[in-house]
Design an enzyme around this catalytic site. Structure first.
Site, PDB file in Angstrom:
ATOM      1  CG  ASP A  95      37.325  45.731  45.090  1.00  0.00           C
ATOM      2  OD1 ASP A  95      36.893  45.309  46.116  1.00  0.00           O
ATOM      3  OD2 ASP A  95      36.819  45.143  44.200  1.00  0.00           O
ATOM      4  NE  ARG A 119      26.621  41.603  38.457  1.00  0.00           N
ATOM      5  CZ  ARG A 119      26.422  41.045  37.408  1.00  0.00           C
ATOM      6  NH1 ARG A 119      27.022  39.895  36.921  1.00  0.00           N
ATOM      7  NH2 ARG A 119      25.661  41.519  36.260  1.00  0.00           N
ATOM      8  CB  SER A 158      39.473  42.446  49.070  1.00  0.00           C
ATOM      9  OG  SER A 158      38.246  41.547  48.650  1.00  0.00           O
ATOM     10  CG  ASN A 159      33.710  44.109  51.048  1.00  0.00           C
ATOM     11  OD1 ASN A 159      34.128  44.907  51.760  1.00  0.00           O
ATOM     12  ND2 ASN A 159      32.658  44.851  50.098  1.00  0.00           N
TER      13      ASN A 159
END
Length: 253
Positions: free
Chosen positions: A39, A69, A146-147
């Site tokens: 990630d 967040r 990863s995003n």
């Protein structure tokens, strides 16, 4: 729908989604881990973003970061569940707008640009480079999963000089589905050409550790925030406070 419902729906997915995975699971023998997918936040330290937030909004930085967040990831899950995908930088921008509005903070264009730019200038955690060097020396294949957008990954990799360790930057933009949707984890299987059991996944968030475990990866959770595990019915992950133990985790498998 509350946050727990988001997590359960996204992490567990549906039987149909899981069936799309074309990895062949081993029967009887355990595969040796020969590749690791990371990630983005498992490698890059996001804390400097909070420092920028506090500088721009004195006394409100911590509250802003908490709401930002939370909405950042909830928006990604909602967009995946509703088939309304936009990239993570746009999600981050939208979540910032919401967070400032909820705290009645005036978000000027210059402040927005500075906060978003901070996500393109992240540096690795102190233990990251040495861990990557050890894995590389052992012949372990590595990639980001990863995003983050490709732009975000490329900018942070270039700024930190760690590109030599990674053979791929697997952004969820490729499949238009954020983690923990099974389609996102499937990218690592397709890229490496390996069964799931041969690919370790390194998570930063507990929800990501749960999603990757549910998918079938051996999971190493770099739990730097000392969070409890999510109650999502997923198999246990190896939990550490950083990356120092990752090479031993890989070797033990």
């Amino acid at each position: 729908m509350n946050r727990r419902a988001f997590l359960n729906a996204a992490a567990l997915g549906t039987a149909a989604s899981l069936a799309r995975g074309n990895a062949v699971r081993s029967s009887g023998t355990r595969n040796r881990i020969v590749a690791v997918a990371f990630d983005g936040f498992a490698i890059f330290d996001p804390r400097p973003v909070g420092a920028v937030a506090e500088a721009l909004f004195p006394g409100k930085g911590a509250d802003l970061m908490s709401i930002w967040r939370t909405r950042q990831f909830e928006y990604s899950w909602l967009r995946t569940l509703t088939g309304n995908y936009v990239n993570f930088l746009q999600v981050t921008r939208d979540a910032l707008t919401f967070a400032c509005a909820s705290l009645q903070l005036e978000l000027r264009a210059a402040s927005r640009a500075r906060l978003l730019q901070a996500f393109l200038q992240l540096q690795p955690w102190p233990d990251a480079r040495m861990t990557l060097q050890r894995l590389h020396a052992a012949g372990v294949r590595m990639a980001f999963l990863s995003n983050f957008t490709a732009q975000m990954l490329d900018a942070n990799i270039e700024a930190s000089g760690i590109g030599e360790f990674f053979e791929a930057r697997l952004s969820t933009d490729r499949v238009a589905a954020f983690k923990p949707d099974p389609r996102s984890y499937q990218m690592a299987v397709d890229h490496f050409g390996l069964p799931r059991e041969a690919i370790a996944f390194v998570a930063f968030g507990g929800w990501d550790a749960a999603g990757a475990s549910r998918f079938g990866f051996p999971v190493y959770w770099s739990n730097r925030l000392s969070q409890p595990p999510e109650e999502l019915g997923a198999a246990g992950a190896r939990v550490e406070t950083g990356l120092d133990s990752l090479p031993a985790f890989v070797a033990a498998h």
